[in-house]
Structures are given as C-alpha cells and as structure tokens.
Write a protein that holds these residues in place. Structure first.
Motif, PDB file in Angstrom:
ATOM      1  N   ARG A  63       0.843  -1.099   0.036  1.00 17.24           N
ATOM      2  CA  ARG A  63      -0.084  -0.055   0.073  1.00 17.24           C
ATOM      3  C   ARG A  63       0.781   1.223   0.008  1.00 17.24           C
ATOM      4  N   ASP A  64       1.762   1.199   0.875  1.00 19.30           N
ATOM      5  CA  ASP A  64       2.692   2.445   1.145  1.00 19.30           C
ATOM      6  C   ASP A  64       3.444   2.825  -0.103  1.00 19.30           C
ATOM      7  N   GLU A  65       3.803   1.650  -0.840  1.00 10.98           N
ATOM      8  CA  GLU A  65       4.585   2.045  -2.245  1.00 10.98           C
ATOM      9  C   GLU A  65       3.695   2.596  -3.234  1.00 10.98           C
ATOM     10  N   VAL A  66       2.312   2.140  -3.344  1.00 10.25           N
ATOM     11  CA  VAL A  66       1.238   2.571  -4.265  1.00 10.25           C
ATOM     12  C   VAL A  66       1.115   4.042  -3.790  1.00 10.25           C
ATOM     13  N   LEU A  67       0.864   4.319  -2.703  1.00  5.56           N
ATOM     14  CA  LEU A  67       0.773   5.610  -2.174  1.00  5.56           C
ATOM     15  C   LEU A  67       1.882   6.716  -2.651  1.00  5.56           C
ATOM     16  N   LEU A  70       1.343   7.050  -6.546  1.00  2.12           N
ATOM     17  CA  LEU A  70       0.459   8.134  -6.831  1.00  2.12           C
ATOM     18  C   LEU A  70       0.937   9.502  -6.537  1.00  2.12           C
ATOM     19  N   SER A  71       1.554   9.861  -5.713  1.00  3.16           N
ATOM     20  CA  SER A  71       2.098  11.010  -5.474  1.00  3.16           C
ATOM     21  C   SER A  71       3.066  11.527  -6.495  1.00  3.16           C
ATOM     22  N   VAL A  72       3.658  10.637  -7.003  1.00  3.20           N
ATOM     23  CA  VAL A  72       4.839  10.876  -8.064  1.00  3.20           C
ATOM     24  C   VAL A  72       3.762  11.136  -9.390  1.00  3.20           C
ATOM     25  N   LEU A  73       2.746  10.657  -9.612  1.00  5.26           N
ATOM     26  CA  LEU A  73       1.916  10.863 -10.719  1.00  5.26           C
ATOM     27  C   LEU A  73       1.283  12.009 -10.803  1.00  5.26           C
ATOM     28  N   PHE A  89      -6.267  -2.324  -0.510  1.00  2.61           N
ATOM     29  CA  PHE A  89      -5.483  -3.201   0.524  1.00  2.61           C
ATOM     30  C   PHE A  89      -5.975  -3.328   2.135  1.00  2.61           C
ATOM     31  N   SER A  90      -7.079  -3.625   1.792  1.00  4.37           N
ATOM     32  CA  SER A  90      -7.832  -4.130   3.192  1.00  4.37           C
ATOM     33  C   SER A  90      -8.998  -5.107   2.760  1.00  4.37           C
ATOM     34  N   ALA A 104      -6.549   9.591  -1.089  1.00  2.00           N
ATOM     35  CA  ALA A 104      -7.126  10.874  -1.635  1.00  2.00           C
ATOM     36  C   ALA A 104      -6.165  11.897  -1.021  1.00  2.00           C
ATOM     37  N   ASP A 105      -5.294  11.985  -0.088  1.00  2.00           N
ATOM     38  CA  ASP A 105      -4.440  12.686   0.351  1.00  2.00           C
ATOM     39  C   ASP A 105      -3.004  12.970  -0.737  1.00  2.00           C
ATOM     40  N   THR A 106      -2.998  12.071  -1.652  1.00  2.00           N
ATOM     41  CA  THR A 106      -1.882  12.030  -2.537  1.00  2.00           C
ATOM     42  C   THR A 106      -2.261  13.074  -3.608  1.00  2.00           C
ATOM     43  N   GLY A 107      -3.516  13.544  -3.629  1.00  2.00           N
ATOM     44  CA  GLY A 107      -4.034  14.465  -4.856  1.00  2.00           C
ATOM     45  C   GLY A 107      -4.606  13.791  -6.075  1.00  2.00           C
TER      46      GLY A 107
END
Length: 274
Positions: A63-67, A70-73, A89-90, A104-107
């Motif tokens: 999950r944290d790798e995906v987050l 997503l921030s990068v994108l 992821f749950s 959502a916090d990643t934008g």
C-alpha cells in the motif's frame, strides 16, 4: 500555473458528465508527461505497470509503495489522475475507508476499488461484504470531490456471470459509487447490458480493441487500457534487447523515440509545472 487537487477533481468529474473519453495508464512520471503531451484529458495509474517497473509481478506492491507512486504521478502531470487502488489493500470496510482516505491525500482525482480477494479459490468478496466495502469508501471520500469507481472483477477472475456482475454493480451504485467498471466484458451485449443497468451513472470499459466511437455508441463514458501501454513499451524493449543478445545486431534501436523529441517534451513540462 499548476492546478490544485480541487481543480483536477472538478475537471475529472466533469469528464464523466457526457460523451466518452479515454483514460490511458502511465506507469511512471515520464509516461504520464508523454501522455499529457498527446492531448489526453486525464490519466489512470496501472498496478501492473507500476509493479513491472519495480521488477515485480502485478499485485506485488504494498500500500505505501502505491501511495508514493500516486504522489509521483499527480505531481508529474497537470492532468487528473485516477488511482488503480486494487482492493483497497484491506479486506474489511474500515480498512478500505482508512486506505482510500490516504489515497485521496496524494492528490488523485479518482480511485477504483475492486471486489477481488486475491484468493484463487474464492476470487470475489461475498456480496454483502463487497457492498459494505464500497459504502465505506464512499463515506471516507465524502466531500473530497474524488470520483469513486467500483469494480466487479468476475469476468477476469474466473467468475464470468453477467447477472451477478450487474447485481454487484447496481448495489455498488446504490452504496455511493460514482462510476462502475467490470473489466473483461466480452462484447456489445454484455457492455450495453451493464450500461443500461447502472444508468445514468457512467461506465468504464477496459478497451477490447474496438474504436472509441464504437464504445461511445454503446453508451460507454470512459475507456481505460490497463497495463497495455506498459506491455507495449516492454515489448519494444524486449525485442531490441533480444536482438542484441541473440544476434549481436542493433537494428531495433533505430525504432526508438528520438532523444531530442523526448528532451523537448520533458523540458516543456518542467517549465510549465515549475
């Protein structure tokens, strides 16, 4: 001027209101920038493309790798980004709610949640649990403007039952999903049945290789390509590398994108986004 997450979410939601648009899937910052340069209106992440870029199989990332991805994108492009957020992821609704809030916090402007368990013997969550998971995601995203796409995975998980797929999608719509998606629908009859069942909500289709105009005529609002662009890129890479390894020749390298063109596109994007 860099658009805000709220700007992107408003634009993304507006794209779903009418017509039909293609949502291509970049797997890193560079591919996101290139897709934006071609005039697309929005982007979507691809769990498979991300995983392959990390040297892992699909669904092999945490999950944290995906987050982080997503921030990068979202920072690489001015376009709205829809997150391929796998199963949230749950397994339980509370975990899904917490995780989609982090996404959502990643934008991101949108995200999808699947009803796939990852268990080959029982590939789909039990119906009531699947619906509760979407309801929890909807509640967690309330007021954010993020478009919630609910996915039913039966046609790509060995459970190709159209009636059950429609049952799930209509329940997901009632639970608060903004867009519905059943990847792997095989043809016009199945796609149009889903479109009719969830109308007026928009339907996303995984491109079956048909023209945009054809799918638009069937009532599809959104078309994505999943990991197909990443596979195309890896196909070119493998063909060139295998030629070198097997034949000792370099002909395939001539088919690569010109370095000057890539430098121009990336320089323009850097100047535009600052």
């Amino acid at each position: 001027m860099r658009p805000t997450p709220a700007d992107k979410r408003q634009a993304f939601r507006a794209l779903h209101a009418e017509g039909c648009f293609v949502l291509p899937n970049p797997w890193d910052a560079g591919s996101a920038v290139l897709l934006e340069s071609l005039g697309f209106k929005a982007l979507a992440s691809t769990s498979a493309g991300m995983a392959w870029g990390m040297g892992r199989p699909d669904y092999g990332v945490a999950r944290d790798e995906v987050l982080s991805h997503l921030s990068v994108l979202t920072h690489a492009s001015a376009l709205p980004v829809n997150a391929d957020f796998e199963n949230g992821f749950s397994d339980d609704p509370e975990g899904v709610a917490a995780n989609v809030a982090l996404a959502a916090d990643t934008g991101v402007a949108g995200l999808s949640v699947e009803d796939s368990t990852g268990d080959a013997q029982n590939p789909l969550y039990e119906f009531d649990l699947a619906v509760a998971r979407i309801a929890a995601a909807h509640k967690a995203l309330a007021g954010s403007g993020v478009v919630l796409t609910a996915r039913s995975e039966g046609f790509i998980r060995g459970r190709p039952d159209l009636d059950e797929t429609i049952r799930r999608l209509t329940a997901f719509a009632e639970a608060g999903a903004d867009c519905l998606y059943a990847p792997g629908l095989p043809g016009e009859a199945e796609i149009t049945a889903v479109v009719r069942a969830v109308a007026p909500l928009p339907v996303n289709v995984l491109s079956p290789g048909l023209p945009v105009a054809t799918l638009a005529g069937w009532g599809v609002r959104r078309i994505s390509v999943g990991g197909s662009l990443a596979r195309a890129a890896w196909g070119g890479f493998l063909a060139a590398a295998r030629e070198i390894a097997d034949q000792g020749t370099f002909d395939a390298l001539a088919r690569g994108a010109p370095g000057g063109e890539l430098n121009r596109i990336f320089a323009e994007a850097q100047a535009r986004l600052g």
